[in-house]
Design a protein around this motif. Structure first.
Motif, PDB file in Angstrom:
ATOM      1  N   GLN A 120      82.714  25.388  61.156  1.00 34.10           N
ATOM      2  CA  GLN A 120      82.603  24.159  60.537  1.00 34.10           C
ATOM      3  C   GLN A 120      81.273  24.136  59.453  1.00 34.10           C
ATOM      4  O   GLN A 120      81.273  23.850  58.338  1.00 34.10           O
ATOM      5  N   ASP A 121      80.298  25.027  60.120  1.00 34.39           N
ATOM      6  CA  ASP A 121      79.272  25.215  59.310  1.00 34.39           C
ATOM      7  C   ASP A 121      79.387  26.085  57.859  1.00 34.39           C
ATOM      8  O   ASP A 121      79.093  25.829  56.998  1.00 34.39           O
ATOM      9  N   LEU A 122      80.379  26.900  58.388  1.00 32.03           N
ATOM     10  CA  LEU A 122      80.952  27.824  57.110  1.00 32.03           C
ATOM     11  C   LEU A 122      81.534  26.726  56.045  1.00 32.03           C
ATOM     12  O   LEU A 122      81.564  27.278  54.889  1.00 32.03           O
ATOM     13  N   VAL A 123      82.403  26.096  56.521  1.00 35.87           N
ATOM     14  CA  VAL A 123      83.270  25.358  55.756  1.00 35.87           C
ATOM     15  C   VAL A 123      82.440  24.139  54.841  1.00 35.87           C
ATOM     16  O   VAL A 123      82.627  23.695  53.726  1.00 35.87           O
ATOM     17  N   TRP A 124      81.820  23.416  55.843  1.00 36.44           N
ATOM     18  CA  TRP A 124      81.007  21.892  55.322  1.00 36.44           C
ATOM     19  C   TRP A 124      79.568  22.167  55.099  1.00 36.44           C
ATOM     20  O   TRP A 124      78.953  21.280  54.796  1.00 36.44           O
ATOM     21  N   GLY A 125      78.851  23.131  55.455  1.00 39.08           N
ATOM     22  CA  GLY A 125      77.365  23.493  55.459  1.00 39.08           C
ATOM     23  C   GLY A 125      76.949  23.309  56.762  1.00 39.08           C
ATOM     24  O   GLY A 125      77.437  22.679  57.321  1.00 39.08           O
ATOM     25  N   SER A 126      75.663  23.679  56.587  1.00 42.09           N
ATOM     26  CA  SER A 126      74.932  23.547  58.058  1.00 42.09           C
ATOM     27  C   SER A 126      74.640  22.026  58.450  1.00 42.09           C
ATOM     28  O   SER A 126      74.623  21.005  57.498  1.00 42.09           O
ATOM     29  N   THR A 127      74.614  21.601  59.716  1.00 44.65           N
ATOM     30  CA  THR A 127      74.324  20.507  60.098  1.00 44.65           C
ATOM     31  C   THR A 127      73.154  19.865  59.856  1.00 44.65           C
ATOM     32  O   THR A 127      72.198  20.787  59.552  1.00 44.65           O
ATOM     33  N   ILE A 128      72.843  18.671  59.740  1.00 47.83           N
ATOM     34  CA  ILE A 128      71.556  17.759  59.729  1.00 47.83           C
ATOM     35  C   ILE A 128      71.317  16.955  61.025  1.00 47.83           C
ATOM     36  O   ILE A 128      72.085  16.137  60.945  1.00 47.83           O
ATOM     37  N   ARG A 129      70.491  17.407  61.694  1.00 50.79           N
ATOM     38  CA  ARG A 129      70.322  16.756  62.810  1.00 50.79           C
ATOM     39  C   ARG A 129      70.109  15.171  62.641  1.00 50.79           C
ATOM     40  O   ARG A 129      69.294  14.849  61.722  1.00 50.79           O
TER      41      ARG A 129
ATOM     42  N   THR B  31      71.860  12.832  61.044  1.00 49.97           N
ATOM     43  CA  THR B  31      72.688  12.172  60.324  1.00 49.97           C
ATOM     44  C   THR B  31      73.996  11.907  60.925  1.00 49.97           C
ATOM     45  O   THR B  31      74.027  12.026  62.216  1.00 49.97           O
ATOM     46  N   ARG B  32      75.178  11.399  60.264  1.00 47.72           N
ATOM     47  CA  ARG B  32      76.427  10.886  60.757  1.00 47.72           C
ATOM     48  C   ARG B  32      77.537  11.686  60.375  1.00 47.72           C
ATOM     49  O   ARG B  32      77.477  12.463  59.584  1.00 47.72           O
ATOM     50  N   ARG B  33      78.462  11.793  61.535  1.00 45.78           N
ATOM     51  CA  ARG B  33      79.946  12.290  61.135  1.00 45.78           C
ATOM     52  C   ARG B  33      79.822  13.700  60.731  1.00 45.78           C
ATOM     53  O   ARG B  33      79.109  14.541  61.449  1.00 45.78           O
ATOM     54  N   LEU B  34      80.619  14.072  59.631  1.00 46.90           N
ATOM     55  CA  LEU B  34      80.657  15.201  58.986  1.00 46.90           C
ATOM     56  C   LEU B  34      79.480  16.238  59.358  1.00 46.90           C
ATOM     57  O   LEU B  34      79.816  17.514  59.550  1.00 46.90           O
ATOM     58  N   MET B  35      78.469  15.808  58.922  1.00 49.45           N
ATOM     59  CA  MET B  35      77.195  16.755  58.752  1.00 49.45           C
ATOM     60  C   MET B  35      76.338  16.365  60.241  1.00 49.45           C
ATOM     61  O   MET B  35      75.352  17.356  60.168  1.00 49.45           O
ATOM     62  N   ALA B  36      76.758  15.787  61.101  1.00 47.78           N
ATOM     63  CA  ALA B  36      76.132  15.832  62.371  1.00 47.78           C
ATOM     64  C   ALA B  36      76.259  16.956  63.417  1.00 47.78           C
ATOM     65  O   ALA B  36      77.460  17.102  63.568  1.00 47.78           O
ATOM     66  N   PRO B  37      75.361  17.466  64.183  1.00 44.33           N
ATOM     67  CA  PRO B  37      75.695  18.429  65.125  1.00 44.33           C
ATOM     68  C   PRO B  37      76.638  17.696  66.261  1.00 44.33           C
ATOM     69  O   PRO B  37      77.256  18.352  66.779  1.00 44.33           O
TER      70      PRO B  37
ATOM     71  N   ILE C  77      85.339  34.725  58.836  1.00 37.99           N
ATOM     72  CA  ILE C  77      84.186  34.133  58.673  1.00 37.99           C
ATOM     73  C   ILE C  77      83.894  34.134  56.819  1.00 37.99           C
ATOM     74  O   ILE C  77      82.890  33.489  56.568  1.00 37.99           O
ATOM     75  N   LYS C  78      84.252  35.420  56.544  1.00 38.72           N
ATOM     76  CA  LYS C  78      84.051  35.767  55.083  1.00 38.72           C
ATOM     77  C   LYS C  78      84.758  34.601  54.333  1.00 38.72           C
ATOM     78  O   LYS C  78      84.537  34.231  53.321  1.00 38.72           O
ATOM     79  N   ALA C  79      86.060  34.241  54.667  1.00 34.99           N
ATOM     80  CA  ALA C  79      87.091  33.668  54.021  1.00 34.99           C
ATOM     81  C   ALA C  79      86.728  32.058  54.196  1.00 34.99           C
ATOM     82  O   ALA C  79      87.060  31.138  53.119  1.00 34.99           O
ATOM     83  N   LEU C  80      85.991  31.691  55.199  1.00 33.88           N
ATOM     84  CA  LEU C  80      86.032  30.163  55.228  1.00 33.88           C
ATOM     85  C   LEU C  80      85.290  29.331  54.383  1.00 33.88           C
ATOM     86  O   LEU C  80      85.617  28.271  53.994  1.00 33.88           O
ATOM     87  N   PRO C  81      83.933  29.951  53.685  1.00 33.30           N
ATOM     88  CA  PRO C  81      83.312  29.354  52.750  1.00 33.30           C
ATOM     89  C   PRO C  81      84.233  29.148  51.574  1.00 33.30           C
ATOM     90  O   PRO C  81      84.154  28.108  50.891  1.00 33.30           O
ATOM     91  N   TRP C  82      85.095  29.949  51.263  1.00 33.43           N
ATOM     92  CA  TRP C  82      85.745  29.826  50.064  1.00 33.43           C
ATOM     93  C   TRP C  82      86.876  28.678  50.325  1.00 33.43           C
ATOM     94  O   TRP C  82      87.321  27.967  49.467  1.00 33.43           O
TER      95      TRP C  82
END
Lengths: 467, 388
Positions: free
Chosen positions: A288-297, A299-305, A453-458
């Protein structure tokens, strides 16, 4: 050896009523129709009983799963007689066994958790007590249901593990109901310990001020998981629940069933399942971090750990659906190769199918299940429909012998012997060829992982599932 | 014989390789995925800071933060209707109720009872709806006035949200003089933060005074919402916000977030201001995207003075029903690291959250608890805050 000396599920062989894919297609159609009808009656936010939010519907489908496991796996259908199981029409069996499970579930949830534990032990198991202390009815129900449901989540890993990994030891020779009662009590006790260690602190933080005198607050996992939420535990526990079924079905207990020593095999299986589950859990979080970016503690929903940990469990459950379908309705295809090759193909195939189910679910569930569009709505719980569907698989295969596409016939003595021999598999022996293949396979596996894991950011940058 | 041996060896090799492939993949997952090496692979955040100008100050007047007066009634109605995912237009709340009971409403039936009265006779419309709806005394609404002072000293006025109850919002508008500002067309635009009842359903109240005011809505609005804009008597063409950042004025931008929200609402728009020599101010209606996601988006996409987060205002959507979840503590714990100098919160932030903010030592601006606002920890109805 005769049929009465093994469990009912082991004693029967499911035989197709028609050739080719017709049985699978017929059962799939009927199961989906039954799923949708019951979803509409019980769960759908637009339907009749609307149990989806708060957590009541979630709690029900988790406990139903446990009761099915207890009835079929642990109690071997006791108190129903083997002759009744053999002779009764599958439709009647399905209805009776399901209703008995539902009744037992209600007694357990309402009787044990709400009335006994909630009144004499831990207040948050009883919504009335929470309401009396000033919590809104909606959230009182939600909190109590969450606690009761989480207990079931833990039990749905430990209960089948005791059968699958520990082979019912050391009570495998006990008759029913002594064996069932013993294993239920032991796994229930273990579930309670795991619950206290993983979820009780989460529940204690729900209330203001933090219940520091009754639970560890802030909890010990905070720094590692980057959240105080117990969703971190839901992640690995759900992965355990899924891996125990992978191990039992498409992996045919391979490779731990190569271990001849009973004790070592059982211990290795039990902890091996946990190790594999933790590996899967870490990967799904990282993916998920590779697809959506690192979490932000914070925050809500998609970006939340906390949401990402929950979503690990949700992603894992998407894998269980094709796994059980392949095992139940496709005769665990493929079977023609050696066991390791079959296992490898099934693993890759079901993982790919899990991705397909995941994409279809998020693209369409808001249209036909009445859930909210989007990945991370606080009330979007794909575990509910997935487990609801799995429950129907279990009713169909365990209670109804796969009716109408399949019928149960008794295994021959030779087939029973063969099944017994599977407890310790002997088709893979240590040779130079194996060692060489294993080494190269390990490297290939690592390369496959790094390719993914190489493909996931793409994937994250170029593929949109929900528009 | 030798061929046979080779065959066996090849079969063994394949068995080993198949086992190794699965084992190697899982082993890599476990050993690498949650390690520091894995996270060093993630790209550093690339800031693509859009320059949206600078303003001198922004003053926020809270017209109403009391979206509903009784939590138990509101959440009880939602519960009775079937839970948090039930379509808001079926809840049977005024002004779109059809009198058929909880969860059995319909937009078409509800609006048909009052359509002819909008927006000129809101008193009669609300009286009719009071008889048809659940808990007709519960609706309030959220709305605030934004006065943006440009660098040359000119002041431009904007409205964020338009509340819920016709009765309550009209009285709030009159209390703060918004009715006259709208009549005089002093207010340049109305932004609807999201489609929820308490921010949007009071639209006819604004239309009563200015039915051509530029109106901005998120592109996630459902067909009922778009129809309600027409049925409310709006004579203009709403601006459907479909870009992540839309500059409104120098130092003022509208930001769009695509988030699923309870009761089948999708998407929220919020505002950002760049205050000269001070930094960034974030203003939200309900902040369903989350305050830190809001801040992170601004950090990545906007250019602002001192590279500093200066203030927040609005509903921060943490414990709107005085509910709680440990993940909210993550927010309370983490918010301090972002360095906001002024926190003005109310509405769906929740009293419990405000209490925890105060206990954490955050710079929460307190209010006066007037005009039915419940807490001094909030900037309540009629309270003002100036950033800059």
């Amino acid at each position: 050896m005769d049929n009465s000396s093994v469990s009912y599920l082991e004693s029967r062989k499911l035989v197709k009523r028609w050739n080719g894919p017709i049985p699978a297609l017929v059962n799939t159609f009927l199961i989906l129709a039954f799923f949708y009808a019951t979803w509409w009656i019980f769960q759908d936010p637009r339907g009749l009983m609307r149990m989806y939010t708060p957590y009541v519907g979630y709690m029900v489908c988790r406990w139903l799963l446990i009761l099915f496991i207890w009835l079929a796996y642990i109690f071997d259908f006791w108190p129903f007689k083997r002759s009744w199981l053999n002779k009764t029409h599958p439709l009647i069996k399905g209805a009776v066994l399901t209703l008995v499970s539902v009744a037992a579930m209600i007694i357990l949830m309402k009787g044990f958790f709400v009335e006994i534990l909630g009144n004499f032990g831990i207040a948050y198991f009883n919504p009335d007590r929470l309401m009396a202390m000033g919590i809104t009815e909606f959230y009182a129900i939600e909190y109590a249901a969450e606690a009761i449901m989480m207990f079931a989540a833990i039990a749905s890993w430990l209960s089948p593990s005791w059968v699958v990994a520990c082979e019912n030891a050391p009570w495998q020779k006990l008759g029913q109901p002594a064996r069932g009662i013993t294993i239920v009590l032991v796994t229930f006790f273990l579930s309670m310990i795991v619950y206290f260690v993983t979820m009780h602190s989460h529940m204690a933080i729900l209330f203001y001020p933090w219940q520091k005198f009754t639970a560890i607050c802030p909890p010990y996992w905070e720094e590692f998981a980057n959240t105080v939420s117990g969703n971190f535990h839901i992640a690995w526990i759900m992965c355990c629940t899924v891996v125990v079924w992978l191990y039992e079905t498409i992996w045919e207990r391979y490779p731990f069933n190569l271990i001849k020593h009973d004790g070592l095999r059982r211990v290795t299986s039990f902890f091996g399942i946990i190790a594999i589950a933790v590996a899967l859990c870490f990967f799904l979080f990282y993916a998920q971090d590779l697809v959506w970016g690192s979490t932000i503690r914070g925050t809500r929903r998609l970006m939340a750990p906390d949401w990402r940990w929950l979503h690990v469990g949700e992603m894992a459950i998407f894998w269980l659906v094709p796994t059980l379908f392949l095992n139940f309705y496709c005769n665990n295809w493929p079977n023609k190769f050696s066991r390791p090759v079959n296992v490898c193909i099934r693993t890759l195939l079901t993982a790919a199918l899990a991705v397909v189910v995941y994409v279809i679910y998020y693209k369409t569930s808001h249209l036909f299940l009445g859930t909210q569009k989007g990945f991370s709505h606080p009330q979007q719980f794909p575990m509910i429909p997935m487990i609801w569907l799995i429950n129907i698989f279990l009713i169909n295969v365990w209670f109804m012998d796969g009716w109408p596409g399949w019928k149960a016939v008794q295994k021959t003595e030779a087939e029973l012997e063969n099944h017994q021999n599977e407890v310790v598999a002997s088709d893979v022996k240590w040779t130079q060829g194996i060692a060489k293949g294993l080494g190269i396979g390990l490297v290939a596996g690592a390369l496959l992982y790094f390719a993914i894991i190489k493909a996931l950011p793409w994937v994250g940058a170029n593929i949109t599932i929900i528009k | 014989m030798s061929t046979n041996r080779n065959n066996i060896s090849r079969r063994d090799f394949v068995k080993g390789a198949a086992t190794g492939l699965v084992a190697g993949t899982f082993a890599s997952m476990g050993m690498y995925s949650y390690s520091p090496w894995a996270y060093s692979r993630l790209p550093k955040t690339q800031r693509n800071q859009q320059d949206f100008g600078t303003c001198r100050s922004v003053r926020v007047t809270n017209i109403s933060e009391t979206s509903w007066f009784n939590n138990a009634h509101l959440i009880g109605d939602i519960h009775e209707a079937g839970g948090l995912l039930v379509n808001q237009y079926t809840l049977n709340w005024a002004p779109l109720a059809n009198g058929k009971g909880s969860g059995k409403g319909s937009y078409e039936e509800g609006i048909s009872t009052i359509k002819d009265l909008l927006p000129h006779d809101l008193e009669k419309a609300w009286e009719i709806q009071k008889k048809l709806s659940l808990h007709p005394e519960n609706p309030g609404g959220y709305s605030c006035l934004l006065e943006v002072e440009a660098l040359d000293g000119t002041v431009r006025k904007f409205l964020l949200d338009t509340g819920w109850s016709y009765e309550w919002m009209d009285s709030c508008f009159k209390r703060e003089g918004i009715d006259q500002m709208l009549r005089d067309q002093e207010i340049e635009a109305l932004f609807i933060s999201h489609e929820h009842w308490d921010h949007f359903w009071g639209l006819p109240v604004t239309m009563k005074y200015d039915n051509r005011i530029p109106l901005y809505v998120h592109d996630g609005f459902y067909k009922e919402g778009l129809q309600y804009i027409k049925d409310s008597g709006y004579k203009g063409e709403p601006v459907i916000v479909n870009k992540p950042v839309t500059q409104i004025a120098p130092g003022m931008a509208l930001l769009k977030f695509d988030v699923p929200i309870i009761n089948r609402v999708f998407g929220e728009t919020s505002l950002a201001f760049n205050i000269k020599d001070k930094g960034l101010v974030l203003v939200s209606g309900c902040n369903h995207q989350g305050i830190l996601q809001f801040a992170d988006f601004a950090f990545t996409n906007l250019k602002y003075d001192n590279d500093k987060f200066y203030g927040i205002y609005g509903g921060l959507h943490i414990s709107p029903f005085e509910d709680w979840d440990p993940k909210y503590d993550d927010l309370v714990i983490a918010l301090g690291q972002w360095g906001f100098e002024l926190i003005g919160c109310n509405h769906c932030t929740g009293h419990l959250t405000a209490k925890k903010f105060v206990e954490a030592g955050y710079p929460v601006v307190r209010g006066t608890a007037r005009f039915r606002s419940a807490s001094e920890d909030y900037l309540g109805n009629g309270d003002k805050i100036t950033f800059g």
